[in-house]
Design a protein around this motif. Sequence first.
Motif, PDB file in Angstrom:
ATOM      1  N   ARG A 100       0.843  -1.198   0.000  1.00  0.00           N
ATOM      2  CA  ARG A 100       0.000   0.000   0.000  1.00  0.00           C
ATOM      3  C   ARG A 100       0.880   1.251   0.000  1.00  0.00           C
ATOM      4  N   LEU A 101       0.241   2.372  -0.195  1.00  0.00           N
ATOM      5  CA  LEU A 101       0.948   3.657  -0.139  1.00  0.00           C
ATOM      6  C   LEU A 101       0.037   4.629   0.608  1.00  0.00           C
ATOM      7  N   ASP A 102       0.613   5.345   1.587  1.00  0.00           N
ATOM      8  CA  ASP A 102      -0.197   6.263   2.397  1.00  0.00           C
ATOM      9  C   ASP A 102      -0.061   7.716   1.974  1.00  0.00           C
ATOM     10  N   GLY A 103       0.776   7.962   0.984  1.00  0.00           N
ATOM     11  CA  GLY A 103       0.881   9.349   0.514  1.00  0.00           C
ATOM     12  C   GLY A 103       1.893   9.519  -0.589  1.00  0.00           C
ATOM     13  N   ILE A 104       1.654  10.539  -1.400  1.00  0.00           N
ATOM     14  CA  ILE A 104       2.636  10.967  -2.412  1.00  0.00           C
ATOM     15  C   ILE A 104       2.821  12.474  -2.250  1.00  0.00           C
ATOM     16  N   LEU A 105       4.058  12.909  -2.143  1.00  0.00           N
ATOM     17  CA  LEU A 105       4.364  14.329  -2.274  1.00  0.00           C
ATOM     18  C   LEU A 105       4.962  14.543  -3.664  1.00  0.00           C
ATOM     19  N   HIS A 106       4.138  15.102  -4.546  1.00  0.00           N
ATOM     20  CA  HIS A 106       4.618  15.453  -5.890  1.00  0.00           C
ATOM     21  C   HIS A 106       5.377  16.763  -5.762  1.00  0.00           C
ATOM     22  N   ASN A 107       6.681  16.656  -5.680  1.00  0.00           N
ATOM     23  CA  ASN A 107       7.494  17.845  -5.410  1.00  0.00           C
ATOM     24  C   ASN A 107       8.425  18.208  -6.566  1.00  0.00           C
ATOM     25  N   ALA A 108       8.932  17.210  -7.274  1.00  0.00           N
ATOM     26  CA  ALA A 108       9.913  17.470  -8.340  1.00  0.00           C
ATOM     27  C   ALA A 108       9.311  18.358  -9.426  1.00  0.00           C
ATOM     28  N   SER A 109      10.081  19.322  -9.855  1.00  0.00           N
ATOM     29  CA  SER A 109       9.685  20.178 -10.977  1.00  0.00           C
ATOM     30  C   SER A 109      10.932  20.757 -11.592  1.00  0.00           C
ATOM     31  N   ILE A 110      10.798  21.219 -12.819  1.00  0.00           N
ATOM     32  CA  ILE A 110      11.873  22.029 -13.405  1.00  0.00           C
ATOM     33  C   ILE A 110      11.308  23.390 -13.782  1.00  0.00           C
ATOM     34  N   LEU A 111      12.194  24.359 -13.861  1.00  0.00           N
ATOM     35  CA  LEU A 111      11.782  25.752 -14.073  1.00  0.00           C
ATOM     36  C   LEU A 111      11.614  26.096 -15.544  1.00  0.00           C
ATOM     37  N   SER A 154      -2.884  10.446   1.367  1.00  0.00           N
ATOM     38  CA  SER A 154      -2.837  11.872   1.017  1.00  0.00           C
ATOM     39  C   SER A 154      -1.971  12.059  -0.226  1.00  0.00           C
ATOM     40  N   VAL A 155      -2.540  12.682  -1.238  1.00  0.00           N
ATOM     41  CA  VAL A 155      -1.770  13.038  -2.435  1.00  0.00           C
ATOM     42  C   VAL A 155      -1.604  14.557  -2.412  1.00  0.00           C
ATOM     43  N   LEU A 156      -0.352  14.989  -2.391  1.00  0.00           N
ATOM     44  CA  LEU A 156      -0.084  16.429  -2.287  1.00  0.00           C
ATOM     45  C   LEU A 156       0.725  16.882  -3.496  1.00  0.00           C
ATOM     46  N   PHE A 157       0.114  17.754  -4.297  1.00  0.00           N
ATOM     47  CA  PHE A 157       0.794  18.323  -5.464  1.00  0.00           C
ATOM     48  C   PHE A 157       1.448  19.646  -5.064  1.00  0.00           C
ATOM     49  N   THR A 158       2.536  19.991  -5.758  1.00  0.00           N
ATOM     50  CA  THR A 158       3.206  21.252  -5.459  1.00  0.00           C
ATOM     51  C   THR A 158       2.882  22.299  -6.517  1.00  0.00           C
ATOM     52  N   SER A 159       2.338  23.388  -6.058  1.00  0.00           N
ATOM     53  CA  SER A 159       1.936  24.472  -6.936  1.00  0.00           C
ATOM     54  C   SER A 159       2.931  25.641  -6.801  1.00  0.00           C
ATOM     55  N   SER A 160       2.474  26.803  -7.153  1.00  0.00           N
ATOM     56  CA  SER A 160       3.318  28.007  -7.112  1.00  0.00           C
ATOM     57  C   SER A 160       2.398  29.214  -7.230  1.00  0.00           C
TER      58      SER A 160
END
Length: 255
Positions: A100-111, A154-160
């Motif tokens: 199972r998976l209890d969360g993803i932090l989608h953090n990686a990005s490029i500029l 919890s799935v957490l996406f990184t915005s700006s």
Amino acid sequence: MTDIQQAALTYQCPDNAFKDRIILVTGAGDGIGRAAALALAKHGATVILLGRTQEKLEAVYDQIKAMGAPEPALAPVNLEVARPADYEELAGMLSDAFGRLDGILHNASILGDITPLDQYGYSTWEAVMQVNVNAAFYLTRAMMPLLKNSADASVLFTSSGVGRKGRAFWGAYAVSKFATEGMMQVLADELENVAPIRVNCINPGATATKMRALAYPAEDASTLKRPEQILPAYLYLLGPAGRGINGQSLDAQLR
Ligand SMILES: NC(=O)c1ccc[n+]([C@@H]2O[C@H](COP(=O)([O-])OP(=O)(O)OC[C@H]3O[C@@H](n4cnc5c(N)ncnc54)[C@H](OP(=O)(O)O)[C@@H]3O)[C@@H](O)[C@H]2O)c1
């Protein structure tokens, strides 16, 4: 400020809040992702460290082991080139290892480039969209069966900031962050009252990292918050404190 935003900013994470939770962090080798991975492990999580630079992931792995935290797992993946089948393969390995998976932090990005749209390079545009948007979709889709096996995922996406209001010259990066906010909203709406999976966005705000230095080369980084100083809202949304919060886009810093 909403009550949820206030609670996120002032959250004091209990020591064992992430005990027995398995959380995947993308871009875990550097910047905010690295700081988040270390903090999650410190609070008891088994962290899956996903990133493109093996040595950086290994350094974070060693630091987590040295803290006496649960042994993390390494997932060396280049989000720019990985295909859906690669994410399915990773999901298979995580299924065998954890079930199972209890969360993803989608953090990686490029500029990408800071340049007017009418001069924006096609290949840079495609790379930014691939890493910041498509890869996050592939990964989320592949991990959905594992997330559904969690009692509280919890799935957490990184915005700006530029993903909420467009800004001149921010090009593919800004557009990718609007897409990220959209992906979060669509998924959160689909899962509302259906699965115990919550989906939210976080905007870290100005933080002293390599990406920030690339975007603002003349800035004095010592005037900015460091990654390890902006984590309460991350821990709030990823862990048990954020249970029931869905479809929100929060800030990690007061503006
Ligand atoms: N810092 C800020 O002020 C700020 C403000 C608003 C939003 N954000 C967002 O916060 C998040 C983290 O940013 P940051 O400032 O910590 O950036 P960062 O220091 O540049 O770190 C980005 C991380 O993503 C990884 N990454 C990049 N391309 C990848 C790829 N193709 N495959 C796998 N991993 C890849 C990097 O790996 P390598 O180290 O191996 O290259 C690195 O670990 C991003 O989503 C960014 O958009 C940051």
